[in-house]
Design a protein around this motif. Sequence first.
Motif, mmCIF file in Angstrom:
data_model
loop_
_atom_site.group_PDB
_atom_site.id
_atom_site.type_symbol
_atom_site.label_atom_id
_atom_site.label_comp_id
_atom_site.label_asym_id
_atom_site.label_seq_id
_atom_site.Cartn_x
_atom_site.Cartn_y
_atom_site.Cartn_z
ATOM 1 N N LYS B 54 0.835 -1.197 0.000
ATOM 2 C CA LYS B 54 0.000 0.000 0.000
ATOM 3 C C LYS B 54 0.874 1.253 0.000
ATOM 4 O O LYS B 54 0.603 2.216 -0.711
ATOM 5 C CB LYS B 54 -0.918 -0.001 1.232
ATOM 6 C CG LYS B 54 -2.141 -0.891 1.045
ATOM 7 C CD LYS B 54 -2.987 -0.930 2.284
ATOM 8 C CE LYS B 54 -4.119 -1.950 2.130
ATOM 9 N NZ LYS B 54 -4.845 -2.154 3.372
ATOM 10 N N GLN B 57 2.523 1.770 -3.377
ATOM 11 C CA GLN B 57 1.551 2.279 -4.344
ATOM 12 C C GLN B 57 1.301 3.771 -4.112
ATOM 13 O O GLN B 57 1.251 4.554 -5.066
ATOM 14 C CB GLN B 57 0.233 1.507 -4.212
ATOM 15 C CG GLN B 57 0.287 0.129 -4.863
ATOM 16 C CD GLN B 57 -0.948 -0.695 -4.561
ATOM 17 O OE1 GLN B 57 -1.845 -0.245 -3.867
ATOM 18 N NE2 GLN B 57 -0.984 -1.899 -5.069
ATOM 19 N N PHE B 58 1.179 4.131 -2.834
ATOM 20 C CA PHE B 58 0.942 5.532 -2.493
ATOM 21 C C PHE B 58 2.135 6.395 -2.917
ATOM 22 O O PHE B 58 1.973 7.456 -3.517
ATOM 23 C CB PHE B 58 0.703 5.656 -0.981
ATOM 24 C CG PHE B 58 0.591 7.075 -0.497
ATOM 25 C CD1 PHE B 58 -0.553 7.819 -0.732
ATOM 26 C CD2 PHE B 58 1.649 7.666 0.181
ATOM 27 C CE1 PHE B 58 -0.649 9.123 -0.287
ATOM 28 C CE2 PHE B 58 1.557 8.971 0.621
ATOM 29 C CZ PHE B 58 0.405 9.698 0.382
ATOM 30 N N LEU B 60 4.379 5.732 -5.175
ATOM 31 C CA LEU B 60 4.482 5.785 -6.635
ATOM 32 C C LEU B 60 3.521 6.817 -7.208
ATOM 33 O O LEU B 60 3.909 7.661 -8.026
ATOM 34 C CB LEU B 60 4.198 4.395 -7.218
ATOM 35 C CG LEU B 60 4.306 4.264 -8.729
ATOM 36 C CD1 LEU B 60 5.760 4.395 -9.176
ATOM 37 C CD2 LEU B 60 3.745 2.940 -9.201
ATOM 38 N N SER B 61 2.268 6.755 -6.758
ATOM 39 C CA SER B 61 1.273 7.685 -7.287
ATOM 40 C C SER B 61 1.618 9.126 -6.896
ATOM 41 O O SER B 61 1.470 10.045 -7.704
ATOM 42 C CB SER B 61 -0.129 7.314 -6.808
ATOM 43 O OG SER B 61 -0.151 7.287 -5.407
ATOM 44 N N THR B 62 2.107 9.302 -5.667
ATOM 45 C CA THR B 62 2.462 10.649 -5.213
ATOM 46 C C THR B 62 3.631 11.201 -6.019
ATOM 47 O O THR B 62 3.614 12.361 -6.445
ATOM 48 C CB THR B 62 2.833 10.627 -3.717
ATOM 49 O OG1 THR B 62 1.788 9.994 -3.001
ATOM 50 C CG2 THR B 62 3.048 12.025 -3.182
ATOM 51 N N SER B 63 4.655 10.364 -6.222
ATOM 52 C CA SER B 63 5.818 10.839 -6.973
ATOM 53 C C SER B 63 5.453 11.159 -8.419
ATOM 54 O O SER B 63 5.950 12.123 -8.998
ATOM 55 C CB SER B 63 6.938 9.798 -6.923
ATOM 56 O OG SER B 63 6.496 8.603 -7.486
ATOM 57 N N MET B 64 4.548 10.332 -8.974
ATOM 58 C CA MET B 64 4.115 10.605 -10.349
ATOM 59 C C MET B 64 3.360 11.925 -10.423
ATOM 60 O O MET B 64 3.547 12.713 -11.357
ATOM 61 C CB MET B 64 3.235 9.462 -10.866
ATOM 62 C CG MET B 64 4.032 8.228 -11.262
ATOM 63 S SD MET B 64 2.996 6.870 -11.753
ATOM 64 C CE MET B 64 2.438 7.452 -13.324
ATOM 65 N N ALA B 65 2.520 12.168 -9.428
ATOM 66 C CA ALA B 65 1.752 13.419 -9.387
ATOM 67 C C ALA B 65 2.697 14.610 -9.232
ATOM 68 O O ALA B 65 2.544 15.635 -9.906
ATOM 69 C CB ALA B 65 0.750 13.380 -8.236
#
Lengths: 215, 182
Positions: B54, B57-58, B60-65
Motif C-alpha cells: 500500500k 503504491q501511495f 508511486l502515485s504521489t511521486s508521479m503526481a
Amino acid sequence: MKISKTIANEFISDAKKGVGNAVVSDRDLDWAIVQRVQNGEVSAFNQLVQKYRQSLFSIIYNMTGNREDATDIAQEAFIKAFQSIKQFRGQASFYTWIYRIAVNSSITFIKRAKKQRFINYETIDETLVSSDILEYFTAKTKTEKGALLKELQEKLNEALQKLSPKHRIVVILHEVEGMNHKEIADITKTSEGTVRSRLHYAKKMLQAYLQEYIG
Amino acid sequence: MNINKHPNLEDLLKVKKAEQPDDVFWEKFDRDLQEKTLQTFIEQEPWYRNLANKFSQFALSTSMACALIFLMGTALYINLSPEPDILTSDVNSQEESLMIFEEMMITEEFSDYAVVVNDTLEKNYAVEVISIQGDSETYDFEADAISVAIGDTVDYSDAPVYASSDTFRISKQYTQLASFAF
C-alpha cells in the motif's frame, strides 16, 4: 491464559496417560491445540479437523440435505476457523466456536439457495441403525431391510427439510448429535428457553410429517 | 426397544446418525481441505507486506503526481518568462530595409565609423559595416601595388581611377593610383 507449546504438550500427554491429578476436559485439550496453532504450529490444526469433521459434516449434511454442499460448507467452516484462529481467545470452547461457524454457514447457504437443490443422500451404515427399529419395520411392512432403510431415510430427510432452518438446527443438534440445551443455546446464541421452545415445536411438526411410522 | 412397541420420533431420528460417509470420502475431504487451506496461505499475504504494498503504491502515485506538477510548472514558467523573441523584427518589409540601408550609406556618420547603429534596428539588430577608408590607404601592396606618376595625372591619363574595392566611396576620387590586386 497463555500456555507454551512444551507445557501444553506435557499437559496433554499427562492427561492422556492419566498421570497425577491432571483432569483435562475436551475444552482444555482443544485450547492447548489452538494455542499451538496460534504459535505457528500449523499442522496441529489437523488434529482439530480429525476430531470434529464427522459431526460437523453430519450437522451440515442434515441441514442442507445434500452431500456435495455439505462437503463444501464443512471445508469452508474449517478454513474460516483456521483463518480466524488468532482471534480465538478461549473464552468459549473450540467446538462451540467451530459448530457456530458451521451452523451460521449452513443457514446462510440455505437462505441464499432460493431454489432447493436436488437431494443427494449419504449412504446409511446399517450396523449403526438400531436392530429393533429395523426388525419392527421389516416385520410390519414385509420389506427388505435395505429398501426399508432407504425409504425411511428419504422420509426423514423430507420431514427435516420442511422445517425452518432455526427449528431444523435445534432438532439436529439435540436428537442427532445428542447435545444438551445449554450447548445448543451457546452454539445458536439463544437462550435455553428458546431452544426448548423450538425443539418442542420442531418435534411436533416432525411427528405430524412422520405419522405413518410413529405409533 | 421392544419390537412389538411402536417406535417414537427419537428412535426414528437415530437413523440419521447412521448416515455416514465412508473412508474414501474422508480421504478426499482431507485432501481437498488441505489444498484449500494451502491456497489461503498463498492468497493471504502478511500484514507488513500488505502495508508495504500500500505504501509503495501511495509513494508511486504521489511521486508521479509531483513529477507531473513539476513538469507543468516548468512549462508554465518558461512560457510566461519576459524573454524577447529574437526572431521578430520591427522592420516590416524588405523594401523598408533597403531604403534604410541606402540612407545609411550616404551619411557621413556611416562612412566615418566602423559600426553604424540605426534606430529602427536598434532593438534586434546590430549592423556592422567594415570601413574601407582608413586602413586601405596604408596597404602595403609591395610588388602587387605600384605607384605611378603621383601628382602628375595629366601626363598619363585624364580618366579618374577608383579603387576597385571601394564601391561605397562615391564622393572621393582617386586620381593617381592604379591598384592591382591578385
